[in-house]
Write a protein that holds these residues in place. Structure first.
Motif, short mmCIF file in Angstrom:
data_model
loop_
_atom_site.label_atom_id
_atom_site.label_comp_id
_atom_site.label_asym_id
_atom_site.label_seq_id
_atom_site.Cartn_x
_atom_site.Cartn_y
_atom_site.Cartn_z
N ALA A 22 -14.90 3.18 0.13
CA ALA A 22 -15.53 4.26 -0.63
C ALA A 22 -16.70 4.85 0.15
N ILE A 23 -17.49 3.98 0.79
CA ILE A 23 -18.60 4.46 1.61
C ILE A 23 -18.07 5.23 2.82
N LEU A 24 -17.04 4.69 3.47
CA LEU A 24 -16.47 5.35 4.64
C LEU A 24 -15.86 6.70 4.26
N ASN A 25 -15.23 6.75 3.11
CA ASN A 25 -14.62 8.01 2.66
C ASN A 25 -15.69 9.08 2.47
N ALA A 77 -9.63 -2.49 10.10
CA ALA A 77 -8.44 -2.14 9.31
C ALA A 77 -7.71 -3.39 8.83
N HIS A 78 -7.71 -4.44 9.65
CA HIS A 78 -7.00 -5.66 9.26
C HIS A 78 -7.67 -6.37 8.09
N ARG A 79 -8.91 -6.01 7.78
CA ARG A 79 -9.61 -6.62 6.64
C ARG A 79 -9.38 -5.85 5.34
N MET A 80 -8.65 -4.75 5.39
CA MET A 80 -8.53 -3.89 4.23
C MET A 80 -7.38 -4.27 3.30
N VAL A 81 -6.59 -5.26 3.67
CA VAL A 81 -5.54 -5.73 2.76
C VAL A 81 -6.19 -6.57 1.67
N VAL A 116 -7.80 1.93 1.35
CA VAL A 116 -7.83 2.93 2.42
C VAL A 116 -8.68 4.10 1.94
N PRO A 117 -9.51 4.69 2.81
CA PRO A 117 -10.26 5.88 2.40
C PRO A 117 -9.33 6.95 1.83
N ILE A 144 -3.96 5.45 13.87
CA ILE A 144 -3.95 4.09 14.41
C ILE A 144 -4.46 3.10 13.36
N ALA A 145 -5.49 3.49 12.61
CA ALA A 145 -6.05 2.60 11.60
C ALA A 145 -5.04 2.34 10.48
N LEU A 146 -4.33 3.37 10.03
CA LEU A 146 -3.33 3.17 8.98
C LEU A 146 -2.21 2.25 9.47
N ALA A 147 -1.83 2.41 10.73
CA ALA A 147 -0.82 1.50 11.28
C ALA A 147 -1.36 0.08 11.34
N ASP A 148 -2.64 -0.08 11.67
CA ASP A 148 -3.23 -1.42 11.72
C ASP A 148 -3.31 -2.05 10.34
N VAL A 149 -3.50 -1.23 9.31
CA VAL A 149 -3.47 -1.78 7.94
C VAL A 149 -2.09 -2.37 7.66
#
Length: 333
Positions: free
Chosen positions: A158-161, A183-187, A194-195, A215-220
């Protein structure tokens, strides 16, 4: 500027005096003021005096208008200066209040004894700083707290968004760097955080954000096995694929489009049953995109390294082997 009204008034009065003197001299030279005692002479003198009186009346009116205009300009100038001064004082007061609020927000991260405060209190402080426009400080804190797993993924995104939507160019660069690095911590047990601006792939994102956002979405997705996404979080996976599909549909930069296509190819291969993904912004035909990205060649080291991890991720699971790791830090890549 301050002397302009006075100069204008002086020039006006001088011009009127010169004209008046010239008029009197001209009329005197023609004998309009010569009285011979005859009736015609008296009428001529009376007419001349009437003309002089009319001229004086007009001159007084002109002077009055000039004086009024001068006073009006001075009043407007004074009001403008007062307005600017008031705006400056208001801005200084707002900055002072923001600074005080920022200091109070930072105090919410630890108790008077130096111990860490509860997570909800820290997250509230982060939101306070973000709402105050302190994006640089907020992003630094989010990065540090994510590294220590002391902030929830939901609060972090939310902050990043907010920084990605409202921050300056440097803040957006920093925000996507933080998201890509973590990104790997967002699961989460419910799927992934995700923002929203990336999940909806809002138009107008800078090229750097678009490149590392993909790249970040792929890492998620890499943070879980493809089997786990398909079996437990299929709709969340489809949301991420739909966002990438919108990115592919709308991307105009040739290099970014090549990299995006190369990334989409193995991701879509991991979800062969997906056909039409209904996203609030666009309906994504994954079969069509599969054909379009089948022969895309990556252009960049970060994308090539990601593709290596995607190849491992899409391969049959090896219980003894390591899971794909975290993504690159875009700032250092």
């Amino acid at each position: 500027m301050a002397n302009r009204p006075t100069t204008t008034l002086a020039l006006t009065l001088g011009s009127i005096l010169v004209l008046f003197a010239g008029l009197l001299a001209f009329m005197g030279h023609l004998g309009f003021f010569t009285f011979t005692g005859s009736d015609p002479s008296s009428k001529i003198v009376a007419a001349a005096l009437a003309l002089v009186g009319a001229f004086l009346g007009a001159a007084v009116s002109i002077v009055g208008l000039v004086v009024k205009a001068s006073i009006d300009r001075q009043t407007e100038s004074r009001q403008a200066m007062e307005s600017e001064r008031a705006a400056a004082l208001q801005w200084e007061a707002e900055q002072r209040l923001k600074l005080e609020a920022g200091v109070r927000a930072l105090q919410l991260f630890s108790t008077s004894a130096g111990e860490l405060t509860p997570a909800i209190q820290r997250e509230g402080a982060l939101f306070m700083l973000a709402n105050l426009g302190q994006h640089e400080l907020t992003l630094q804190l989010v990065d540090e707290l994510l590294s220590k797993e002391e902030v929830s993924p939901g609060a972090a995104v939310a902050i990043l968004n907010q920084a990605l939507l409202k921050g300056g160019e440097e803040h957006k660069t920093r925000a996507i760097s933080v998201f890509s690095s973590h990104a790997h911590r967002m699961v989460t047990p419910a799927g992934a955080d995700v923002p929203e601006c990336l999940l909806n792939w809002v138009p107008g994102l800078p090229a750097y954000v678009r490149e590392w956002g993909v790249i970040a979405l792929a890492d998620v997705l890499l943070a879980r096995s493809a089997e786990e996404w398909r079996e437990q979080f299929l709709f969340q996976a489809y949301s991420l694929l739909a966002a990438l599909g919108i990115a592919w549909t709308e991307e105009t930069d040739p290099r970014l489009r090549r990299n995006l296509g190369a990334i989409l190819h193995p991701l879509l291969a991991a979800f062969p049953e997906s056909q039409l993904l209904c996203h609030p912004r666009l309906s994504i035909d994954t079969d069509r995109i599969r054909d379009e990205v089948a022969h895309q060649v990556p252009d960049g080291q970060a994308t090539e390294e990601l593709l290596q991890r995607l190849a491992q991720w899409g391969a049959p699971a090896d219980p003894a082997g390591p899971r794909p790791g975290a993504g690159l830090n875009p700032i250092n890549a």
